[in-house]
Structure formats: structure tokens, C-alpha cells
Design a protein around this motif. Structure first.
Motif, PDB file in Angstrom:
ATOM      1  N   VAL A 255      12.523  40.088 -19.913  1.00  0.00           N
ATOM      2  CA  VAL A 255      13.650  39.502 -20.147  1.00  0.00           C
ATOM      3  C   VAL A 255      15.029  40.838 -20.361  1.00  0.00           C
ATOM      4  O   VAL A 255      14.542  41.574 -21.525  1.00  0.00           O
ATOM      5  CB  VAL A 255      13.989  38.607 -21.300  1.00  0.00           C
ATOM      6  N   TYR A 256      15.767  41.210 -19.234  1.00  0.00           N
ATOM      7  CA  TYR A 256      16.475  41.904 -18.756  1.00  0.00           C
ATOM      8  C   TYR A 256      18.101  41.544 -19.485  1.00  0.00           C
ATOM      9  O   TYR A 256      18.520  40.577 -19.024  1.00  0.00           O
ATOM     10  CB  TYR A 256      16.586  42.571 -17.606  1.00  0.00           C
ATOM     11  N   LEU A 257      19.175  41.696 -20.617  1.00  0.00           N
ATOM     12  CA  LEU A 257      19.610  41.083 -20.946  1.00  0.00           C
ATOM     13  C   LEU A 257      20.516  42.385 -21.133  1.00  0.00           C
ATOM     14  O   LEU A 257      21.157  43.325 -21.610  1.00  0.00           O
ATOM     15  CB  LEU A 257      20.231  40.664 -22.196  1.00  0.00           C
ATOM     16  N   PRO A 258      21.896  42.376 -19.449  1.00  0.00           N
ATOM     17  CA  PRO A 258      22.949  44.027 -19.486  1.00  0.00           C
ATOM     18  C   PRO A 258      24.136  43.563 -20.666  1.00  0.00           C
ATOM     19  O   PRO A 258      24.550  44.884 -20.547  1.00  0.00           O
ATOM     20  CB  PRO A 258      22.965  44.000 -18.241  1.00  0.00           C
ATOM     21  N   GLY A 259      24.747  42.514 -21.051  1.00  0.00           N
ATOM     22  CA  GLY A 259      25.698  42.392 -22.204  1.00  0.00           C
ATOM     23  C   GLY A 259      26.642  41.911 -21.174  1.00  0.00           C
ATOM     24  O   GLY A 259      27.334  42.047 -21.895  1.00  0.00           O
ATOM     25  N   ASP A 260      26.602  41.619 -19.498  1.00  0.00           N
ATOM     26  CA  ASP A 260      27.943  41.700 -19.194  1.00  0.00           C
ATOM     27  C   ASP A 260      27.727  40.060 -18.561  1.00  0.00           C
ATOM     28  O   ASP A 260      28.170  38.952 -17.915  1.00  0.00           O
ATOM     29  CB  ASP A 260      27.589  42.087 -17.807  1.00  0.00           C
TER      30      ASP A 260
END
Length: 310
Positions: free
Chosen positions: A30-35
Motif C-alpha cells: 500500500v503506497y500512501l504518498p500523503g497527497d
């Protein structure tokens, strides 16, 4: 990072391991770039984000913080256990977002998070498991379609008993000092499956390939209900060469020309036998149709009757 099949760690060192419930689902990074966006990738690297729209709100769970998390997407039965047969209705829908949205209402998915490998721009793979797990827990990731199940340090035998009695698939044991090894099947993570036993009647077999064409590559087994032999699955692992040769002789002697099962199994090249041989097989769980999942051969049971004539 993948786990290696194996037994429970010895009791004298179990305090060096943590134990998690083994989930039966689809692994996902799970990739959560914070955007405000999220990306889900399967083990193959395929983008599966669109297949699970109920997980999209996780994009905002950490605010502007960035993270890469490791987990398992599951569907749950009415007792809260992961059910892979149900999950199969949700898999493969990444290219059909409209259908995925409809299925999300009928068969909701849930993401079980168990590791964090990147956080706030910092790579965490070099940290020991215990520290990564503490960081993951501190994120407080619990929502309508995701959670962070607990891990128990030590008490492996008790955890195993709980998993078995609860009908769970098994445990994952993780060494507390282990680093995260991307792409590796590591002995620092051990998967310990709960295996159940069933007595089954052999009703047919499929020849092996190559030099094994005269020997069974798999046996077709069933269970008796209401006087009929109902197909329960195909068993093709677990026997030694000597057992395979012995079984071949018994099957040849029992050959018949008609299928003994109540309904003909959808198995190409099957050869039928009188349903008089009883075997014991290991399996992990059953499908809704009663089929054995992940069956493997354990032994012949000449002491048991096959349940009467076909």
C-alpha cells in the motif's frame, strides 16, 4: 518479504518471536504518498487499486504523512475469519471499476495491515521487526475497511491452539530482530498452517506425466453422504515414491469403466476405480461446496470401511 513453511519455534526461544494470524487473502503493498491518493500493488506488481474502492479512503488516514505499508486484503465470513473463496469474487476487477464498486457492496473487502517499510521519507527495511511493528501500531490505522491486527510476542503454543480451535488458517511467526527482506522468502518469517484430517474414499485417479504415466499423478477422492459418494477434490502431493507405486497397484486392481461419484468430476483424463480404498488426507479448509482446500496425502486407511457399496 515472504514466509517459509515450517513448525512452531521451540518453546525455549519463542520469546524471540512474534505470532500473527495467517490471513488467507491477496497480498498487497500500500503506497500512501500523503497527497490524498493511494496505490495498491499485488505481489506481481500489478496495480489493483481500482478493484477495491472501499480502501480508497485510507488515502487520507495519515493526512500529509507518507508511508508504504504491507498487508493482506481479505473478505471475512460471519465469524470474522478470512474467506478466500469469497475474495475470489473481488479479485481481477481492477480493469472493471464499475463492477468492482457493485461487488464492494455485496462482498466487502478488508485490509489487514502487518508491516510498515517506509514512513515520512525514511526507509525502514533495516529496522528490526519489533521496531517496525511498534511504528505501525503508533499510526493507529483502524477504519471501516482496514485494521492493524495484534501480534503476540511469545506464547506460540497458546496462539497455535487458539488458531486451531477458531478454525483459522494458521500463524505467521516473525523473529523480533528480523529485518524486512523485499522479495525474499525468509526463514525469519515462518508460516505454520493448521492442517485438518479427513477420511476419504478414492473414486478415481489421473496418471502422472513423463516417466510417471503408469503411476497416479493425483487421486480423486470423495466422501459419503446419504449413501452417495460426493466428489471432495484431487490430491496430488504428500506421498513417497514407494507409496505411489503401492497405490498404483491397488488402483489398477480396482479399475472400473464408470464413474462412482454422484456427479462426474470436471477432471480431464480421469480413470475410475471401485470406491473401496480409504485414505486419510490433510487439508486446510473447505469450500462452500465441501471441496478440500490444499489437500495432501497422509496415508491409506485399510482399517476403515468405505461406507458401503457405490
Amino acid at each position: 518479504m515472504l514466509a517459509t513453511p515450517g513448525p512452531l519455534p521451540p518453546a525455549e526461544v519463542e520469546d524471540q518471536w512474534a505470532f500473527e494470524v495467517k490471513q488467507d487473502g491477496q497480498r498487497a503493498m500500500v503506497y500512501l504518498p500523503g497527497d490524498g491518493t493511494i496505490l495498491l500493488r499485488a505481489r506481481s506488481g500489478t496495480d489493483i487499486t481500482a478493484a477495491y474502492p472501499e480502501l480508497l479512503p485510507l488515502a487520507d488516514a495519515l493526512g500529509a504523512r507518507s508511508a508504504v505499508l504491507d498487508g493482506e486484503i481479505v473478505t471475512l465470513d460471519d465469524q470474522g475469519r478470512s474467506d478466500f473463496e469469497r475474495l475470489q469474487q473481488r479479485m481481477g476487477l481492477a480493469s472493471a471499476p464499475a463492477k468492482a464498486a457493485r461487488m464492494a457492496g455485496r462482498v466487502p473487502a478488508h485490509l489487514m495491515l502487518f508491516d510498515v517499510v517506509h514512513l515520512d521519507g525514511r526507509l525502514l527495511t533495516g529496522l528490526p521487526y519489533a521496531e517496525r511493528r511498534e511504528l505501525l501500531t503508533s499510526l493507529g490505522l483502524a477504519g471501516p475497511a482496514w485494521s492493524t491486527p495484534a501480534a503476540i510476542t511469545g506464547h506460540g503454543a497458546e496462539a497455535w491452539k487458539m488458531a486451531r480451535e477458531a478454525g483459522l488458517e494458521g500463524l505467521i511467526a516473525k523473529r523480533l530482530i528480523s529485518r524486512y527482506e523485499p522479495g525474499a522468502r525468509s526463514k525469519s518469517w515462518v508460516k505454520i498452517k493448521v492442517h485438518r484430517l479427513a477420511d476419504v474414499v478414492i473414486g478415481g485417479w489421473v496418471p502422472g506425466r513423463g516417466r510417471l504415466t503408469a503411476l497416479p499423478g493425483a487421486v480423486l477422492v470423495g466422501e459419503r453422504h446419504d449413501g452417495l459418494l460426493h466428489y471432495a477434490g484431487s490430491v496430488g502431493t504428500g506421498w513417497s515414491e514407494a507409496e505411489r507405486i503401492c497405490l498404483a497397484e491397488l488402483l489398477q486392481a480396482a479399475a472400473i469403466g464408470t464413474c462412482p461419484f454422484a456427479q462426474v468430476p470436471p477432471v480431464a483424463g480421469a480413470r475410475w476405480v471401485l470406491p473401496r480404498l480409504v485414505g486419510e488426507v490433510r487439508y486446510t479448509s473447505r469450500t462452500r461446496a465441501g471441496r478440500l482446500r490444499h489437500p495432501s496425502w497422509h496415508r491409506l486407511r485399510p482399517d476403515l470401511a468405505p461406507g458401503g457399496p457405490a
